[in-house]
Motif scaffolding. Structure first.
Motif, PDB file in Angstrom:
ATOM      1  N   ILE A  43      77.317   2.110  56.908  1.00  0.00           N
ATOM      2  CA  ILE A  43      77.326   3.355  56.139  1.00  0.00           C
ATOM      3  C   ILE A  43      77.172   4.556  57.076  1.00  0.00           C
ATOM      4  N   LEU A  44      76.418   4.372  58.179  1.00  0.00           N
ATOM      5  CA  LEU A  44      76.296   5.444  59.172  1.00  0.00           C
ATOM      6  C   LEU A  44      77.653   5.742  59.810  1.00  0.00           C
ATOM      7  N   GLY A  45      78.422   4.697  60.088  1.00  0.00           N
ATOM      8  CA  GLY A  45      79.749   4.886  60.678  1.00  0.00           C
ATOM      9  C   GLY A  45      80.679   5.640  59.741  1.00  0.00           C
ATOM     10  N   GLY A  99      78.475  20.689  48.237  1.00  0.00           N
ATOM     11  CA  GLY A  99      79.432  20.630  49.328  1.00  0.00           C
ATOM     12  C   GLY A  99      79.000  19.762  50.484  1.00  0.00           C
ATOM     13  N   SER A 100      77.754  19.307  50.462  1.00  0.00           N
ATOM     14  CA  SER A 100      77.230  18.497  51.564  1.00  0.00           C
ATOM     15  C   SER A 100      77.239  17.015  51.204  1.00  0.00           C
ATOM     16  N   VAL A 101      77.055  16.195  52.245  1.00  0.00           N
ATOM     17  CA  VAL A 101      76.981  14.748  52.077  1.00  0.00           C
ATOM     18  C   VAL A 101      75.593  14.291  52.505  1.00  0.00           C
ATOM     19  N   SER A 102      74.966  13.457  51.702  1.00  0.00           N
ATOM     20  CA  SER A 102      73.606  13.003  51.978  1.00  0.00           C
ATOM     21  C   SER A 102      73.556  12.057  53.161  1.00  0.00           C
ATOM     22  N   ASN A 103      72.358  11.859  53.682  1.00  0.00           N
ATOM     23  CA  ASN A 103      72.115  10.743  54.581  1.00  0.00           C
ATOM     24  C   ASN A 103      72.182   9.461  53.750  1.00  0.00           C
ATOM     25  N   PRO A 104      72.247   8.285  54.367  1.00  0.00           N
ATOM     26  CA  PRO A 104      72.299   7.044  53.587  1.00  0.00           C
ATOM     27  C   PRO A 104      71.128   6.951  52.602  1.00  0.00           C
ATOM     28  N   VAL A 105      71.456   6.597  51.362  1.00  0.00           N
ATOM     29  CA  VAL A 105      70.461   6.445  50.296  1.00  0.00           C
ATOM     30  C   VAL A 105      70.417   4.973  49.900  1.00  0.00           C
ATOM     31  N   TYR A 150      73.566   0.634  50.114  1.00  0.00           N
ATOM     32  CA  TYR A 150      73.481   1.964  50.722  1.00  0.00           C
ATOM     33  C   TYR A 150      74.597   2.858  50.179  1.00  0.00           C
ATOM     34  N   HIS A 151      74.233   4.123  49.882  1.00  0.00           N
ATOM     35  CA  HIS A 151      75.184   5.093  49.350  1.00  0.00           C
ATOM     36  C   HIS A 151      75.262   6.309  50.266  1.00  0.00           C
ATOM     37  N   LEU A 152      76.456   6.905  50.312  1.00  0.00           N
ATOM     38  CA  LEU A 152      76.617   8.286  50.749  1.00  0.00           C
ATOM     39  C   LEU A 152      76.949   9.080  49.498  1.00  0.00           C
ATOM     40  N   ILE A 153      76.279  10.208  49.305  1.00  0.00           N
ATOM     41  CA  ILE A 153      76.485  11.008  48.098  1.00  0.00           C
ATOM     42  C   ILE A 153      76.990  12.384  48.493  1.00  0.00           C
ATOM     43  N   VAL A 163      69.914   5.510  38.785  1.00  0.00           N
ATOM     44  CA  VAL A 163      68.665   4.964  39.309  1.00  0.00           C
ATOM     45  C   VAL A 163      67.972   6.070  40.111  1.00  0.00           C
ATOM     46  N   TYR A 164      66.649   5.991  40.147  1.00  0.00           N
ATOM     47  CA  TYR A 164      65.854   7.106  40.656  1.00  0.00           C
ATOM     48  C   TYR A 164      66.194   7.479  42.094  1.00  0.00           C
ATOM     49  N   ALA A 165      66.366   6.484  42.962  1.00  0.00           N
ATOM     50  CA  ALA A 165      66.668   6.784  44.371  1.00  0.00           C
ATOM     51  C   ALA A 165      67.995   7.535  44.492  1.00  0.00           C
ATOM     52  N   PHE A 166      68.982   7.124  43.714  1.00  0.00           N
ATOM     53  CA  PHE A 166      70.282   7.799  43.745  1.00  0.00           C
ATOM     54  C   PHE A 166      70.145   9.221  43.201  1.00  0.00           C
ATOM     55  N   GLU A 167      69.385   9.368  42.113  1.00  0.00           N
ATOM     56  CA  GLU A 167      69.152  10.700  41.540  1.00  0.00           C
ATOM     57  C   GLU A 167      68.515  11.616  42.572  1.00  0.00           C
ATOM     58  N   ASN A 168      67.513  11.110  43.296  1.00  0.00           N
ATOM     59  CA  ASN A 168      66.873  11.915  44.341  1.00  0.00           C
ATOM     60  C   ASN A 168      67.890  12.382  45.370  1.00  0.00           C
ATOM     61  N   GLY A 169      68.743  11.454  45.803  1.00  0.00           N
ATOM     62  CA  GLY A 169      69.758  11.818  46.787  1.00  0.00           C
ATOM     63  C   GLY A 169      70.693  12.888  46.274  1.00  0.00           C
ATOM     64  N   ALA A 170      71.101  12.773  45.011  1.00  0.00           N
ATOM     65  CA  ALA A 170      72.043  13.732  44.444  1.00  0.00           C
ATOM     66  C   ALA A 170      71.409  15.104  44.264  1.00  0.00           C
ATOM     67  N   PHE A 171      70.197  15.143  43.720  1.00  0.00           N
ATOM     68  CA  PHE A 171      69.565  16.432  43.431  1.00  0.00           C
ATOM     69  C   PHE A 171      68.986  17.099  44.678  1.00  0.00           C
ATOM     70  N   ASN A 172      68.808  16.347  45.755  1.00  0.00           N
ATOM     71  CA  ASN A 172      68.265  16.933  46.985  1.00  0.00           C
ATOM     72  C   ASN A 172      69.336  17.256  48.022  1.00  0.00           C
ATOM     73  N   THR A 173      70.590  17.066  47.660  1.00  0.00           N
ATOM     74  CA  THR A 173      71.694  17.366  48.575  1.00  0.00           C
ATOM     75  C   THR A 173      72.382  18.655  48.141  1.00  0.00           C
ATOM     76  N   PRO A 174      72.568  19.622  49.042  1.00  0.00           N
ATOM     77  CA  PRO A 174      73.217  20.892  48.678  1.00  0.00           C
ATOM     78  C   PRO A 174      74.667  20.668  48.257  1.00  0.00           C
TER      79      PRO A 174
END
Length: 654
Positions: A150-152, A205-211, A217-220, A192-203
């Motif tokens: 997912i990092l790649g 136009g931006s892409v999250s770190n791996p969630v 593992y997700h990129l959001i 799911v809560y972890a995914f929600e956190n990633g979505a709501f904490n990402t600006p």
């Protein structure tokens, strides 16, 4: 099931304080020699005094009758053994589980989660994601491989590759092939809560770190954020969709005719009353109860409804799986206030991944309340019994576990043995835990075992720790019994006792009467001059088809027609309709003009049992219930201590 909770909710106003006090000094009455005491009656009366609306219930003599009646019903339920019913036991257990949540959660952590959830509820996020699957219990090497992968992918995104095309290429979410990873708009508690956190904490136009979630593992990527749309109220006109294609064409033609009449200036509400086939809303001008996104079973209907406004109030005809609709905007409501949302949010949190945070916080407090001191020597012996076979789900219990039945640790007044722990280890290997080495795994399992027992002990001990919890459980126990008794003795009996219902019907005929009814054809239009011409044609015995062909075109619908059997005073009949055979003169209501042709008159008559069965069954239920207590008094021996009751009266009056 909903009926049961409505009933219990109403009943609790009376039952909630009807808990027997066996330590009273004076017996007020007995039922089959079982005593019921004065202090319970006084407490019940005083606490219910401001709740009852019926003044007769404030009369002490009448109130004693109600109280005795209630106790008779509970006695009957116990006599029938309803307390042993498996469904009753299950529901009681379920209620206890629900009630215990108020005593087995950390209120501070809960409030923080409610605050966070509500803040997020005010927004809707549109996000896309790329998923690399990895089981939450995967081996460290597999987890690391997924993480590196997912990092790649994220590195490719940061170097400029299109997120959507990458999702189609590499995401292991099957839907990504079609939607390029786009999940649409969602708000809190939808993911799911972890995914929600990633979505709501990402600006945006931006892409999250791996969630990391339980899926992998997700990129959001957050595409946009908008205000929550809240709720909307609309009215609609619906023509039901028939099964055959030819009739469906007719339904579409009808809705288009109605839309043309709207464009000609006719009123939506009147057209809904006349033509909408949604019977639950037609009489109200088509108005529906307000709803939010996702509450209806038709996404197309919601899309149309939320697209309307005061400036653009009416939709064009559109099709759903139910039929053809025209929708009119009525009102819009914002997201509910924090206070109004609080209970609902707490309930959602209890069913969400967030609940783990609350459980962990409570467990820490229980560890302080009940310090754990384990037998170090016994634990050392037990830990050596756990081998690497655990990882392959092949570890077995020792042949003789009695030698390990010594107390390993104590919580409150309950001892837990080495055998208890070994049983826990054996059952835990199915979870596939991969923590190594085995000594570290065993220590982790011991911690989990202690935490589970702390929470279970706390839950099992609620009745002893909290008297109010014990009281409410007793109240609900009796209330649930009473519901089951009424279902058995009253509600089901009223539906299945055909002989009794028929006999009751014979005594109630005068209450279930049809007014005069007519089989009528009705023509309507807003054009008075054309209606005069219609009347002339009808007097010459010209047909409905001839009338519609003359005045209606594909582009312009002037005359509407409907027919049926209508009771005198029915909304579908023009207001001034005379109940006489033949053609009426033109009558007017508002902007509409009507002609009514009465083909047949059906005189006033009693409704058949089938025609009034719904109302009759309800009346029969009330009849049975009114006579029920009298029957119970014949079955049980009730003795009221009148001298004691007079003392109670004097005490309450003071």
């Amino acid at each position: 099931m909903k009926l049961k909770y409505i009933f219990l909710g109403l009943l609790m106003g009376f039952v909630v304080i009807a808990k027997a006090q066996t330590n009273s000094k004076e017996v007020l009455f007995t039922i089959n020699d079982k005593p019921f005491f004065t202090d319970e009656f006084i407490r019940v009366y005083n606490k219910n005094l401001d709740l009852v609306k019926d003044e007769s219930q404030k009369d002490l003599n009448q109130y004693l009758e109600l109280f005795v009646g209630y106790k008779l019903k509970v006695s009957k339920a116990n006599k029938l053994g309803l307390q042993n019913n498996a469904q009753y036991q299950t529901e009681l257990k379920s209620y206890r589980t629900q009630l215990s949540k108020n005593y087995t959660t950390d209120s501070k952590v809960t409030k923080e989660l409610v605050d966070e959830g509500y803040k997020r509820l005010l927004k809707e996020v549109n996000a896309s994601h790329i998923l690399i699957l990895v089981d939450e219990n995967a081996a460290p090497a597999d987890t690391l491989a997924a993480y590196n992968k997912i990092l790649g992918i994220r590195d490719r995104v940061t170097k400029g590759e299109d997120f959507g095309y990458l999702a189609q290429e590499v995401s292991q979410d099957p839907s990504a092939k079609e939607n390029k990873g786009n999940l649409g708009f969602f708000t809190s508690f939808k993911m799911v809560y972890a995914f929600e956190n990633g979505a709501f904490n990402t600006p945006v136009g931006s892409v999250s770190n791996p969630v990391r979630t339980r899926f992998g593992y997700h990129l959001i990527k957050v595409n946009s954020v908008r205000e929550n749309r809240g709720e909307v109220v609309v009215a609609h006109i619906m023509i039901l969709k028939p099964k055959d294609g030819e009739a469906d064409s007719k339904a579409k033609s009808t809705i288009e005719d109605i839309y043309k009449k709207l464009q000609q200036g006719e009123k939506f509400e009147e057209l809904a009353k006349q033509f909408s086939e949604d019977k639950s809303s037609a009489s109200k001008g088509g108005v529906l109860n307000r709803f939010a996104s996702g509450q209806l079973s038709s996404e197309e209907f919601e899309t149309q409804a939320f697209s309307l406004s005061k400036e653009n109030p009416t939709s064009k005809p559109f099709e759903t799986q139910f039929g053809w609709h025209i929708v009119k905007f009525m009102d819009r409501f914002p997201v509910k206030s924090y206070e109004d949302s609080k209970v609902e949010l707490e309930n959602k949190i209890s069913k969400d991944d967030r609940s783990r945070l609350i459980t962990n916080s409570l467990t820490e407090k229980l560890r302080v309340k009940y310090p754990i001191k384990r037998d170090a020597k016994l634990y050392s012996t037990l830990s050596k019994l756990v081998t690497n076979d655990f990882y392959d789900n092949k570890w077995v219990l020792p042949t003789d576990t009695k030698k390990y039945s010594k107390t390993l640790f104590t919580i409150g007044t309950k001892n837990f043995t080495g055998t208890d722990f070994l049983d826990y280890v054996y059952s835990s290997q199915k979870a596939g835990t991969s923590l190594k080495p085995i000594e570290k795994l065993t220590e982790s399992l011991f911690g989990s075992f202690v935490d589970a027992q702390l929470n279970q002990y706390n839950n099992d001990n609620l009745e002893n720790e909290f008297p109010e919890f014990s009281a409410v459980m007793d109240e609900y126990r009796d209330g649930l019994l009473l519901f089951d008794l009424m279902d058995k003795e009253i509600w089901q009996r009223s539906k299945t006792d055909t002989t009794g219902l028929k006999a009751f019907y014979e005594t109630q005929k005068d209450k279930h009467q049809w007014k005069t009814r007519v089989n009528a054809e009705i023509y309507s239009s807003t054009d008075l001059e054309k209606m005069k011409k219609v009347l002339t044609m009808l007097k010459k015995n010209q047909t409905v088809k001839e009338v519609k062909d003359k005045f209606n075109t594909k582009e312009n619908v002037t005359i509407m027609y409907y027919e049926g059997v209508y009771e005198e005073g029915a909304d579908a009949l023009p207001k001034e309709t005379k109940m006489t055979l033949g053609l009426s003169e033109i009558t007017t209501k508002g902007d509409y003009h009507f002609i009514t042709n009465i083909i047949k008159i059906l005189p006033a008559a009693p409704k058949t049992l089938e025609e009034c069965k719904g109302k009759l069954v309800n009346d029969y239920q009330q009849y049975l219930e009114q006579n029920w207590v009298s029957e119970l008094k014949k079955e049980f021996q009730v003795k009221v201590n009148q001298d004691t009751f007079e003392k109670v009266k004097m005490q309450i009056k003071k």
